[in-house]
Design an enzyme around this catalytic site. Structure first.
Site, short mmCIF file in Angstrom:
data_model
loop_
_atom_site.label_atom_id
_atom_site.label_comp_id
_atom_site.label_asym_id
_atom_site.label_seq_id
_atom_site.Cartn_x
_atom_site.Cartn_y
_atom_site.Cartn_z
N GLY A 166 0.82 -1.21 0.00
CA GLY A 166 0.00 0.00 0.00
C GLY A 166 0.85 1.26 0.00
O GLY A 166 1.89 1.35 -0.65
N ILE A 167 0.39 2.25 0.75
CA ILE A 167 1.10 3.54 0.83
C ILE A 167 2.51 3.32 1.38
O ILE A 167 3.48 3.93 0.92
CB ILE A 167 0.30 4.52 1.71
CG1 ILE A 167 -1.01 4.91 1.03
CG2 ILE A 167 1.14 5.77 2.03
CD1 ILE A 167 -1.97 5.72 1.91
N ASP A 180 5.13 -5.96 15.37
CA ASP A 180 3.71 -5.70 15.62
C ASP A 180 3.64 -4.38 16.38
O ASP A 180 4.03 -4.31 17.55
CB ASP A 180 3.11 -6.84 16.44
CG ASP A 180 1.65 -6.58 16.80
OD1 ASP A 180 1.10 -5.51 16.44
OD2 ASP A 180 1.05 -7.45 17.46
N VAL A 181 3.16 -3.34 15.73
CA VAL A 181 3.19 -2.02 16.38
C VAL A 181 2.29 -1.91 17.60
O VAL A 181 2.43 -0.98 18.39
CB VAL A 181 2.86 -0.86 15.38
CG1 VAL A 181 3.89 -0.80 14.26
CG2 VAL A 181 1.44 -0.97 14.85
N TYR A 210 -11.77 4.64 13.76
CA TYR A 210 -10.67 5.09 12.89
C TYR A 210 -10.54 6.61 12.93
O TYR A 210 -9.45 7.15 13.09
CB TYR A 210 -10.94 4.59 11.47
CG TYR A 210 -9.88 4.93 10.44
CD1 TYR A 210 -8.76 4.13 10.28
CD2 TYR A 210 -10.04 6.03 9.58
CE1 TYR A 210 -7.80 4.43 9.32
CE2 TYR A 210 -9.09 6.33 8.62
CZ TYR A 210 -7.97 5.52 8.48
OH TYR A 210 -7.02 5.82 7.53
N LYS A 262 -7.30 8.71 14.27
CA LYS A 262 -6.53 9.58 13.39
C LYS A 262 -6.50 11.03 13.91
O LYS A 262 -5.49 11.71 13.76
CB LYS A 262 -7.08 9.52 11.96
CG LYS A 262 -6.85 8.15 11.29
CD LYS A 262 -5.37 7.83 11.17
CE LYS A 262 -5.12 6.56 10.38
NZ LYS A 262 -3.69 6.28 10.17
N THR A 283 -5.49 1.79 -2.47
CA THR A 283 -4.65 0.75 -1.84
C THR A 283 -5.56 -0.43 -1.46
O THR A 283 -6.78 -0.31 -1.56
CB THR A 283 -3.99 1.26 -0.53
OG1 THR A 283 -5.01 1.43 0.46
CG2 THR A 283 -3.24 2.56 -0.72
N TRP A 298 -13.88 21.58 0.63
CA TRP A 298 -15.30 21.79 0.35
C TRP A 298 -16.11 21.70 1.61
O TRP A 298 -15.83 20.89 2.48
CB TRP A 298 -15.79 20.75 -0.67
CG TRP A 298 -15.71 21.25 -2.07
CD1 TRP A 298 -15.40 22.52 -2.48
CD2 TRP A 298 -15.92 20.49 -3.28
NE1 TRP A 298 -15.43 22.59 -3.85
CE2 TRP A 298 -15.74 21.38 -4.39
CE3 TRP A 298 -16.25 19.16 -3.54
CZ2 TRP A 298 -15.88 20.96 -5.70
CZ3 TRP A 298 -16.38 18.75 -4.85
CH2 TRP A 298 -16.20 19.64 -5.92
#
Ligand code: NDP
Length: 251
Positions: A21-22, A62-63, A156, A160, A191, A251
């Site tokens: 992914g990223i 493993d974070v 999530y 974040k 992703t 927006w």
């Protein structure tokens, strides 16, 4: 002092979740800028493959487990002697209506997306403070600034938002000791994380029509910003949240 163009020649850069992914694009961009890479990934096969391709080092990590994170940092210091940059990219998302989110799911999302970022900042930060320099790049999300629609993802979004404010908090604490801590908040990027959502016609329409540029971003469009924030080209930046979202939050 004049700002320099991005180069990371021989710098030691850790990318968590750097195997796909990223994270994989960030790993590639760091390598292209001259860095010596450490890919800290949970899945061995994914991390090993990326490390082989990019001539980097793979350390299974493993974070969510602070001892796993501190062992990873110790292993990097043992083999390279220092850490110039860590990119805290590992993350997961769950789309569940809030009334149905279990305690376990809430804790899982917070443990990867917020605890994991803190453990990596703290453990790499200790080494950077000993060195007297270092750049930390956290991958937040525009979900920490707005709440996405139509998909439900409160855990999530909350995590974040925490990453963005953690970034500012650490930046203030550590600036006088030579560390810079910044955050990138991507909008919708193509992703594995967004694949299912993008295949849902209702979600796709909502995502694209809410994005002034009318498309999803490419992982490489996040990676280039990560190189900038890792490098001395961003020498007067700390505590910043760089939103890279095709205009979504305007927006
Ligand atoms: P992917 O699902 O493609 O990749 C997530 C990465 O995180 C994988 O490499 C995965 O490793 C790793 N990871 C997950 N859990 C752990 C763990 N416990 N320990 C170590 N590594 C772990 O997601 P993206 O590439 O899309 O997302 C990367 C980051 O960007 C995340 O923080 C995400 O929240 C953020 N982001 C993404 C957006 C998007 O639209 N895609 C938008 C905004 C932010 P493994 O392969 O081992 O499972």
């Amino acid at each position: 002092m004049s700002a320099a163009l991005p180069t990371l020649l021989d710098q030691i850069v850790i990318v968590t979740g750097g195997g796909r992914g990223i994270g994989l694009e960030i790993s590639k961009a760091m390598k292209a800028a001259g860095a010596k890479l450490v890919i800290a990934e949970a899945e061995e096969a994914v991390g090993q493959a990326a490390a082989l391709e990019l001539e980097g080092m793979f350390i299974q990590t493993d974070v969510t487990d602070s001892s796993s994170v501190s062992s990873m940092v110790a292993a990097v210091v043992a083999s390279h002697g220092r850490i110039d940059c860590i990119v805290n990219n590992a993350g997961i998302c769950r789309n569940t209506p809030s009334e149905d989110v279990t305690d376990e799911e809430w804790r899982l999302v917070l443990s990867v997306d917020l605890d994991g970022v803190f453990y990596c900042c703290r453990e790499a930060g200790k080494q950077m403070l000993r060195q007297g320099y270092g750049a930390i790049v956290n991958i937040g999300s525009m979900s920490g600034v707005i709440s996405n629609h139509p998909q439900p993802q409160a855990a999530y979004n909350a995590a974040k938002a925490g990453v963005i404010h953690l970034t500012k908090s650490l930046a203030g604490e550590w600036a006088s000791r030579g560390l810079r801590v910044n955050c990138i908040s991507p909008g919708y990027i193509g992703t594995p994380m967004t694949k299912l959502g993008f295949e849902n016609p209702v979600w796709r329409e909502a995502w694209l029509s809410s994005t002034p540029m009318g498309r999803m971003g490419e992982p490489s469009e996040i990676a280039s910003v990560a190189v900038f924030l890792a490098s001395s080209a961003s020498s007067f930046m700390t505590g910043s949240n760089v939103v890279v979202d095709g205009g979504y939050t305007s927006w």
